[in-house]
Design a protein around this motif. Structure first.
Motif, mmCIF file in Angstrom:
data_model
loop_
_atom_site.group_PDB
_atom_site.id
_atom_site.type_symbol
_atom_site.label_atom_id
_atom_site.label_comp_id
_atom_site.label_asym_id
_atom_site.label_seq_id
_atom_site.Cartn_x
_atom_site.Cartn_y
_atom_site.Cartn_z
ATOM 1 N N ALA A 44 8.699 -2.457 7.358
ATOM 2 C CA ALA A 44 9.375 -1.417 6.584
ATOM 3 C C ALA A 44 10.808 -1.225 7.082
ATOM 4 C CB ALA A 44 8.590 -0.110 6.667
ATOM 5 N N ALA A 45 11.011 -1.251 8.388
ATOM 6 C CA ALA A 45 12.366 -1.089 8.943
ATOM 7 C C ALA A 45 13.276 -2.236 8.519
ATOM 8 C CB ALA A 45 12.298 -0.990 10.472
ATOM 9 N N GLN A 46 12.753 -3.471 8.518
ATOM 10 C CA GLN A 46 13.552 -4.619 8.077
ATOM 11 C C GLN A 46 13.869 -4.507 6.593
ATOM 12 O OE1 GLN A 46 10.765 -7.539 9.401
ATOM 13 N NE2 GLN A 46 11.855 -7.918 11.333
ATOM 14 N N CYS A 47 12.907 -4.044 5.829
ATOM 15 C CA CYS A 47 13.123 -3.868 4.392
ATOM 16 C C CYS A 47 14.239 -2.848 4.148
ATOM 17 C CB CYS A 47 11.814 -3.432 3.735
ATOM 18 S SG CYS A 47 11.678 -3.888 2.019
ATOM 19 N N GLU A 48 14.271 -1.793 4.937
ATOM 20 C CA GLU A 48 15.335 -0.795 4.836
ATOM 21 C C GLU A 48 16.686 -1.413 5.207
ATOM 22 O OE1 GLU A 48 17.833 2.456 4.536
ATOM 23 O OE2 GLU A 48 15.990 1.920 3.507
ATOM 24 N N THR A 49 16.721 -2.283 6.200
ATOM 25 C CA THR A 49 17.957 -2.974 6.569
ATOM 26 C C THR A 49 18.447 -3.834 5.401
ATOM 27 O OG1 THR A 49 17.373 -2.975 8.908
ATOM 28 C CG2 THR A 49 18.988 -4.617 8.200
ATOM 29 N N ARG A 100 17.979 -3.257 2.272
ATOM 30 C CA ARG A 100 18.544 -2.329 1.282
ATOM 31 C C ARG A 100 20.001 -2.017 1.637
ATOM 32 N NH1 ARG A 100 20.003 2.867 0.601
ATOM 33 N NH2 ARG A 100 19.498 3.382 2.763
ATOM 34 N N GLN A 101 20.259 -1.775 2.904
ATOM 35 C CA GLN A 101 21.625 -1.463 3.337
ATOM 36 C C GLN A 101 22.553 -2.650 3.121
ATOM 37 O OE1 GLN A 101 21.164 -0.039 7.362
ATOM 38 N NE2 GLN A 101 19.782 1.584 6.696
ATOM 39 N N TRP A 102 22.099 -3.865 3.442
ATOM 40 C CA TRP A 102 22.911 -5.063 3.191
ATOM 41 C C TRP A 102 23.191 -5.218 1.710
ATOM 42 C CZ3 TRP A 102 19.294 -8.809 6.273
ATOM 43 C CH2 TRP A 102 19.470 -8.613 7.650
ATOM 44 N N ARG A 103 22.149 -5.072 0.906
ATOM 45 C CA ARG A 103 22.260 -5.250 -0.539
ATOM 46 C C ARG A 103 23.221 -4.230 -1.146
ATOM 47 N NH1 ARG A 103 20.832 -3.217 -5.087
ATOM 48 N NH2 ARG A 103 20.032 -4.456 -6.817
ATOM 49 N N LEU A 116 22.884 0.967 -6.720
ATOM 50 C CA LEU A 116 22.517 1.176 -5.327
ATOM 51 C C LEU A 116 21.047 1.585 -5.244
ATOM 52 C CD1 LEU A 116 25.649 3.146 -4.105
ATOM 53 C CD2 LEU A 116 25.172 0.709 -3.850
ATOM 54 N N LEU A 117 20.360 1.052 -4.261
ATOM 55 C CA LEU A 117 18.960 1.404 -4.050
ATOM 56 C C LEU A 117 18.872 2.537 -3.035
ATOM 57 C CD1 LEU A 117 17.329 -2.135 -3.820
ATOM 58 C CD2 LEU A 117 17.319 -0.571 -5.767
ATOM 59 N N THR A 118 17.944 3.453 -3.265
ATOM 60 C CA THR A 118 17.723 4.557 -2.344
ATOM 61 C C THR A 118 16.633 4.191 -1.345
ATOM 62 O OG1 THR A 118 16.012 5.566 -3.710
ATOM 63 C CG2 THR A 118 18.319 6.209 -4.175
ATOM 64 N N GLU A 119 16.546 4.947 -0.262
ATOM 65 C CA GLU A 119 15.482 4.727 0.715
ATOM 66 C C GLU A 119 14.099 4.853 0.072
ATOM 67 O OE1 GLU A 119 15.798 6.450 4.688
ATOM 68 O OE2 GLU A 119 17.930 6.767 4.285
ATOM 69 N N PRO A 120 13.859 5.892 -0.771
ATOM 70 C CA PRO A 120 12.537 5.970 -1.417
ATOM 71 C C PRO A 120 12.234 4.771 -2.321
ATOM 72 C CG PRO A 120 13.622 8.114 -1.506
ATOM 73 C CD PRO A 120 14.644 7.126 -0.994
ATOM 74 N N GLU A 148 9.137 2.277 -1.704
ATOM 75 C CA GLU A 148 8.171 1.973 -2.769
ATOM 76 C C GLU A 148 8.032 0.458 -2.953
ATOM 77 O OE1 GLU A 148 7.766 2.568 -7.597
ATOM 78 O OE2 GLU A 148 9.079 3.912 -6.473
ATOM 79 N N PHE A 149 9.156 -0.263 -2.931
ATOM 80 C CA PHE A 149 9.117 -1.728 -3.015
ATOM 81 C C PHE A 149 8.291 -2.305 -1.867
ATOM 82 C CE2 PHE A 149 11.105 -5.596 -1.225
ATOM 83 C CZ PHE A 149 10.796 -6.501 -2.231
ATOM 84 N N PHE A 150 8.529 -1.806 -0.668
ATOM 85 C CA PHE A 150 7.775 -2.294 0.492
ATOM 86 C C PHE A 150 6.282 -2.025 0.308
ATOM 87 C CE2 PHE A 150 5.952 -1.756 4.755
ATOM 88 C CZ PHE A 150 6.198 -3.026 5.263
ATOM 89 N N ARG A 151 5.934 -0.816 -0.079
ATOM 90 C CA ARG A 151 4.529 -0.435 -0.238
ATOM 91 C C ARG A 151 3.849 -1.176 -1.399
ATOM 92 N NH1 ARG A 151 5.008 4.706 -2.080
ATOM 93 N NH2 ARG A 151 4.696 3.917 -4.169
#
Length: 190
Positions: A14-19, A21-24, A36-40, A44-47
């Motif tokens: 999940a932490a890598q997936c959030e990273t 998102r920040q790169w993207r 822009l993608l939000t953290e939620p 949701e994508f990760f889950r």
């Protein structure tokens, strides 16, 4: 380009997936969905996609084994989405740490995901779609996939960006091209 990369694919956290998102979010205009993608949304994508056993997608963390420092090990995400098992097809997705681009990581990540696609998942064809408004990506995919004898198709009006509806190039790598490239590579090392 790095002479010898030691990369592997691993489970995406999940932490890598959030990273990712920040790169993207640094260049949303270059991606299929230009917002822009939000953290939620990323959670949701990760889950619902990354962690879903029945999802028709597979995503991996790209791990650099040469950099033991934890902040340098995770260098990208690569995936196959959607996987159509009945047709033996998928599209590759790739996001590399912006600070590590042009180092050979993308090329090696594509090699690793094609191995997953053709050797493990037994797919027959993998595509990559790139928008013509992103010249660096077009050059990257043309170069990387030419090794596998990729087939190329041009599609009109695929991406609206900067007031223009840009065409896309779709590269298709067939299992036979991947097998042939790996046979030549193996013979070259002997």
């Amino acid at each position: 380009m790095t002479d010898a990369l030691t990369l592997r694919l691993d489970a995406l956290t999940a932490a890598q997936c959030e990273t990712v998102r920040q790169w993207r979010n640094l260049t949303p205009e270059l991606w299929r969905t230009p917002f822009l993608l939000t953290e939620p949304q990323q959670a949701e994508f990760f889950r619902d996609v990354v962690c879903a056993r029945r999802a028709l997608s597979r995503y991996w963390a790209v791990i650099d084994l040469e950099h033991p420092e934890s902040d340098r090990r995770f260098v990208g995400m690569v995936g196959l989405n959607p996987i159509a098992f009945e047709n033996g097809t998928a599209e590759v997705s790739l996001v590399i740490d912006p600070s590590r681009r042009r180092s050979g990581i993308g090329r090696e990540a594509v090699r690793l995901v094609l191995r997953e696609a053709f050797a493990r998942l037994r797919l027959e064809a993998v595509t990559a779609e790139v928008y013509r408004c992103n010249a660096a990506a077009v050059a990257f995919w043309s170069d990387v996939l030419s090794v596998y004898g990729s087939h190329i198709a041009e599609l009109p009006s695929r991406k609206f960006y900067d007031g223009v509806c840009w065409p896309a190039t779709v590269y298709t790598v067939l299992r036979v091209g991947w097998v042939a490239a790996n046979k030549v590579s193996a013979e070259g090392k002997a």
